[in-house]
Design a protein around this motif. Structure first.
Motif, PDB file in Angstrom:
ATOM      1  N   ILE A 290       6.588  -2.246  28.769  1.00  0.00           N
ATOM      2  CA  ILE A 290       6.709  -1.750  30.152  1.00  0.00           C
ATOM      3  C   ILE A 290       7.746  -0.628  30.208  1.00  0.00           C
ATOM      4  N   ASN A 291       7.409   0.468  30.883  1.00  0.00           N
ATOM      5  CA  ASN A 291       8.414   1.441  31.207  1.00  0.00           C
ATOM      6  C   ASN A 291       7.917   2.214  32.330  1.00  0.00           C
ATOM      7  N   SER A 292       8.633   3.185  32.723  1.00  0.00           N
ATOM      8  CA  SER A 292       8.243   3.726  34.187  1.00  0.00           C
ATOM      9  C   SER A 292       6.789   4.586  34.131  1.00  0.00           C
ATOM     10  N   ALA A 293       6.396   4.819  32.945  1.00  0.00           N
ATOM     11  CA  ALA A 293       5.027   5.580  32.771  1.00  0.00           C
ATOM     12  C   ALA A 293       3.860   4.628  32.594  1.00  0.00           C
TER      13      ALA A 293
ATOM     14  N   ILE B 174       9.596   8.544  20.219  1.00  0.00           N
ATOM     15  CA  ILE B 174      10.404   7.702  19.469  1.00  0.00           C
ATOM     16  C   ILE B 174      11.758   7.740  20.203  1.00  0.00           C
ATOM     17  N   GLY B 175      12.398   6.686  20.186  1.00  0.00           N
ATOM     18  CA  GLY B 175      13.981   6.629  20.715  1.00  0.00           C
ATOM     19  C   GLY B 175      14.017   6.065  22.153  1.00  0.00           C
ATOM     20  N   ALA B 176      12.376   6.070  22.632  1.00  0.00           N
ATOM     21  CA  ALA B 176      12.522   5.636  24.128  1.00  0.00           C
ATOM     22  C   ALA B 176      12.989   3.976  24.084  1.00  0.00           C
ATOM     23  N   ILE B 177      13.527   3.586  25.265  1.00  0.00           N
ATOM     24  CA  ILE B 177      13.697   2.206  25.513  1.00  0.00           C
ATOM     25  C   ILE B 177      12.761   1.686  26.384  1.00  0.00           C
ATOM     26  N   VAL B 178      12.113   0.614  26.060  1.00  0.00           N
ATOM     27  CA  VAL B 178      11.193   0.007  26.986  1.00  0.00           C
ATOM     28  C   VAL B 178      11.386  -1.610  27.034  1.00  0.00           C
ATOM     29  N   VAL B 179      10.937  -2.198  27.873  1.00  0.00           N
ATOM     30  CA  VAL B 179      10.837  -3.613  28.290  1.00  0.00           C
ATOM     31  C   VAL B 179       9.715  -4.537  27.484  1.00  0.00           C
ATOM     32  N   VAL B 180       9.944  -5.249  26.779  1.00  0.00           N
ATOM     33  CA  VAL B 180       8.926  -6.054  25.772  1.00  0.00           C
ATOM     34  C   VAL B 180       9.061  -7.363  26.477  1.00  0.00           C
ATOM     35  N   ARG B 181       7.830  -7.819  26.699  1.00  0.00           N
ATOM     36  CA  ARG B 181       7.795  -9.326  27.201  1.00  0.00           C
ATOM     37  C   ARG B 181       6.642  -9.901  26.326  1.00  0.00           C
ATOM     38  N   LEU B 182       7.314 -10.820  25.552  1.00  0.00           N
ATOM     39  CA  LEU B 182       6.441 -11.622  24.559  1.00  0.00           C
ATOM     40  C   LEU B 182       5.938 -12.926  25.202  1.00  0.00           C
ATOM     41  N   GLN B 183       4.517 -13.028  24.807  1.00  0.00           N
ATOM     42  CA  GLN B 183       3.757 -14.238  25.324  1.00  0.00           C
ATOM     43  C   GLN B 183       3.861 -15.219  24.057  1.00  0.00           C
TER      44      GLN B 183
END
Length: 240
Positions: free
Chosen positions: A163-166, A200-209
Motif C-alpha cells: 500500500i502507498n498513496s498511488a 526502486i527505493g520507494a517505501i510502502v506498507v506491507v500487510r502479510l496475511q
C-alpha cells in the motif's frame, strides 16, 4: 563513372573524326606539293597546307591520348568509389555501435553520461530496471519467522498487500533472505499486478496475511501491549 564512360564514348567517336580530318589534310598537302612541283602553285599555299597537317596531327594525338587515358581515369574513379564505400561502412558500423537496444522495457533509474560525451569500452552509460520484475523487501519479525518458514516449507503461498498513496498491489511471498538480523529476516515479495507505479527505493506498507488458526479471536491492534498482554475497556476503564 557513368560520366567517364560517356566521355570515353564521345572521345572515341571524335578520334575517328580527327583521324579522317588528318587524312584529308595530308591529301591536301600532297596536292599542294604536286602543284608546286608543276610550278602551278605558290610556296605559301604549300606551307599553309603543311601547317594545317601539323595542327591536325597535334589535335589527333591529343584525342588519342584522351582515349588511351580512359582506363587510368576509370581505375582512379573506381578507387575513389571503393574508398567512399569503405568510409560509409565505417560510419554505419560506428552508428550501429552508438545505438544501444534495451533487452527489455523498463524505467531509466540513472543516466551516467550526456549526449556528445566520449566513452570507453565497458563504461556504464545508464542504469534501468524492468517494472515487470520488481520485488518488495520487508522484514519479518523474529517471533513470526518460524511460522513463515513452516508455511514456505509446506508449499503454502502467503499473500500480502503493498500500500502507498498511488495504489494497492497484491503480493506473494517468494522467499526469505539468506542472512538474518536480530530484528528479523528480510522477506522477498513478488508483485502480482500488470501495471506497477512503484519505483526502486520507494517505501510502502506491507500487510502479510498469515495462516488461519483455530481457537483464535480477532482483537484490535491498539488493545495489545507487547506480545503477552491484552487490554479491554470495562465500564469506561481499561483493565488487563
Amino acid at each position: 563513372l557513368k560520366s567517364e564512360q560517356l566521355r570515353h564514348e564521345i572521345n572515341t567517336v571524335s578520334l575517328k573524326n580527327e583521324k579522317q580530318l588528318l587524312h584529308l589534310s595530308e591529301k591536301a598537302l600532297s596536292r599542294a606539293v604536286k602543284v608546286k612541283r608543276q610550278n602551278l602553285g605558290s610556296v605559301s599555299e604549300t606551307e599553309l597546307a603543311m601547317k594545317q597537317v601539323e595542327l591536325q596531327r597535334l589535335s589527333y594525338h591529343k584525342m588519342q591520348f584522351l582515349v588511351q587515358e580512359h582506363e587510368v581515369r576509370q581505375e582512379q574513379l573506381e578507387a575513389r568509389l571503393m574508398q567512399a564505400q569503405a568510409d560509409l561502412a565505417k560510419a554505419q558500423l560506428a552508428l550501429q555501435r552508438s545505438q544501444i537496444i534495451a533487452p527489455f522495457s523498463g524505467v531509466v533509474a540513472k543516466v551516467n553520461v550526456a549526449q556528445g560525451d566520449r566513452v570507453n569500452s565497458n563504461e556504464k552509460l545508464l542504469s534501468f530496471y524492468s517494472t515487470e520484475h520488481l520485488e518488495i523487501r520487508a522484514k519479518i519479525p523474529a517471533d513470526s519467522l518460524p511460522e513463515v518458514q513452516q508455511s514456505l516449507q509446506n508449499g503454502q503461498h502467503l499473500r500480502a498487500l503493498a500500500i502507498n498513496s498511488a495504489q494497492q498491489l497484491p503480493l506473494v511471498l517468494e522467499r526469505l533472505s539468506g542472512t538474518a538480523q536480530a530484528s528479523g529476516v528480510d522477506a522477498i515479495f513478488a508483485i502480482k499486478a500488470e501495471k506497477i507505479h512503484f519505483r526502486i527505493g520507494a517505501i510502502v506498507v506491507v500487510r502479510l496475511q498469515r495462516i488461519a488458526r483455530d481457537n483464535m479471536i480477532l482483537v484490535p491492534y491498539q488493545s495489545m501491549y507487547g506480545n503477552k498482554r491484552l487490554y479491554r475497556i470495562n465500564e469506561g476503564r481499561r483493565s488487563e
